[in-house]
Scaffold this motif. Structure first.
Motif, short mmCIF file in Angstrom:
data_model
loop_
_atom_site.label_atom_id
_atom_site.label_comp_id
_atom_site.label_asym_id
_atom_site.label_seq_id
_atom_site.Cartn_x
_atom_site.Cartn_y
_atom_site.Cartn_z
N ARG A 69 0.84 -1.20 0.00
CA ARG A 69 0.00 0.00 0.00
C ARG A 69 0.88 1.25 0.00
NH1 ARG A 69 -2.56 -3.14 3.93
NH2 ARG A 69 -1.51 -1.96 5.53
N GLY A 70 0.36 2.30 -0.60
CA GLY A 70 1.08 3.56 -0.64
C GLY A 70 1.39 4.10 0.74
N SER A 71 0.45 3.95 1.66
CA SER A 71 0.66 4.46 3.03
C SER A 71 1.79 3.69 3.72
CB SER A 71 -0.62 4.35 3.84
OG SER A 71 -1.06 3.00 3.93
N THR A 72 1.89 2.39 3.45
CA THR A 72 2.98 1.59 4.03
C THR A 72 4.31 2.02 3.45
OG1 THR A 72 1.49 -0.29 4.31
CG2 THR A 72 3.85 -0.76 4.38
N TYR A 73 4.35 2.23 2.14
CA TYR A 73 5.57 2.70 1.47
C TYR A 73 6.03 4.02 2.07
CZ TYR A 73 8.78 4.29 -2.13
OH TYR A 73 9.88 4.76 -2.79
N ASP A 74 5.09 4.95 2.27
CA ASP A 74 5.43 6.25 2.84
C ASP A 74 5.98 6.12 4.25
OD1 ASP A 74 4.63 7.53 0.52
OD2 ASP A 74 2.61 7.97 1.27
N GLN A 75 5.40 5.23 5.05
CA GLN A 75 5.90 5.02 6.42
C GLN A 75 7.32 4.47 6.40
OE1 GLN A 75 2.64 2.51 7.84
NE2 GLN A 75 2.25 4.03 9.43
N ILE A 76 7.57 3.52 5.52
CA ILE A 76 8.92 2.94 5.43
C ILE A 76 9.90 4.00 4.95
CG2 ILE A 76 10.36 1.26 4.22
CD1 ILE A 76 7.86 -0.58 4.10
N ARG A 77 9.54 4.75 3.93
CA ARG A 77 10.42 5.78 3.40
C ARG A 77 10.76 6.82 4.47
NH1 ARG A 77 8.80 10.59 0.63
NH2 ARG A 77 6.77 9.65 0.87
N THR A 78 9.74 7.30 5.20
CA THR A 78 9.96 8.29 6.25
C THR A 78 10.87 7.73 7.34
OG1 THR A 78 7.81 9.29 5.83
CG2 THR A 78 8.81 9.73 7.97
N TYR A 79 10.60 6.50 7.79
CA TYR A 79 11.42 5.87 8.81
C TYR A 79 12.88 5.78 8.36
CZ TYR A 79 13.47 2.38 11.86
OH TYR A 79 14.31 1.73 12.72
N CYS A 80 13.08 5.32 7.13
CA CYS A 80 14.43 5.12 6.61
C CYS A 80 15.19 6.44 6.46
CB CYS A 80 14.39 4.36 5.29
SG CYS A 80 13.87 2.65 5.49
N GLU A 81 14.49 7.49 6.02
CA GLU A 81 15.13 8.80 5.91
C GLU A 81 15.56 9.30 7.28
OE1 GLU A 81 12.24 11.22 3.93
OE2 GLU A 81 12.77 10.44 1.95
N ARG A 82 14.71 9.16 8.27
CA ARG A 82 15.02 9.64 9.63
C ARG A 82 16.16 8.85 10.27
NH1 ARG A 82 8.87 10.35 11.82
NH2 ARG A 82 8.43 12.28 10.70
N ASN A 83 16.27 7.58 9.93
CA ASN A 83 17.26 6.71 10.56
C ASN A 83 18.46 6.43 9.67
OD1 ASN A 83 16.03 5.75 13.27
ND2 ASN A 83 14.35 5.73 11.80
N GLU A 84 18.53 7.13 8.55
CA GLU A 84 19.66 7.02 7.62
C GLU A 84 19.98 5.57 7.26
OE1 GLU A 84 22.91 9.26 9.18
OE2 GLU A 84 21.81 11.15 9.09
N VAL A 85 18.95 4.85 6.84
CA VAL A 85 19.09 3.47 6.40
C VAL A 85 18.37 3.34 5.06
CG1 VAL A 85 17.05 2.68 7.68
CG2 VAL A 85 18.83 1.06 7.10
N SER A 86 18.90 2.53 4.17
CA SER A 86 18.23 2.36 2.88
C SER A 86 16.95 1.56 3.06
CB SER A 86 19.15 1.65 1.88
OG SER A 86 19.31 0.29 2.22
N MET A 87 16.00 1.81 2.19
CA MET A 87 14.74 1.08 2.26
C MET A 87 14.96 -0.41 2.03
SD MET A 87 12.07 3.72 0.46
CE MET A 87 10.67 2.65 0.67
N SER A 88 15.84 -0.75 1.11
CA SER A 88 16.08 -2.17 0.84
C SER A 88 16.71 -2.86 2.05
CB SER A 88 16.96 -2.36 -0.40
OG SER A 88 18.20 -1.73 -0.23
N GLU A 89 17.62 -2.18 2.74
CA GLU A 89 18.23 -2.76 3.94
C GLU A 89 17.18 -2.98 5.02
OE1 GLU A 89 21.68 -1.91 7.30
OE2 GLU A 89 21.27 -0.39 5.79
#
Length: 72
Positions: free
Chosen positions: A13-33
């Protein structure tokens, strides 16, 4: 010569993607990792970082035991 990569895609879902993207940006980790680590932790085969969550995880083969019992 490098090893052949076999990338696959998974729809979420788009909302799940956005949550993952936001989390990863804040924690300086790649989405794939992040995704690879969470899936590896679910299946109990580690990941690139230590699991911070205490407690015992249910192995996927145990989750499917209910399907053998409840057949409605």
């Amino acid at each position: 010569m490098s090893k052949k990569q076999s990338r696959r895609s998974v729809s979420i879902r788009g909302s799940t993607y956005d949550q993952i993207r936001t989390y990863c940006e804040r924690n300086e980790v790649s989405m794939s990792e992040f995704v690879e680590d969470r899936i590896a932790a679910f299946f109990g085969n580690g990941g690139s970082k230590e699991d911070d969550e205490p407690g015992e995880r249910i192995k996927p083969d145990k989750l499917f035991d209910a399907a053998r019992i409840f057949t409605f």
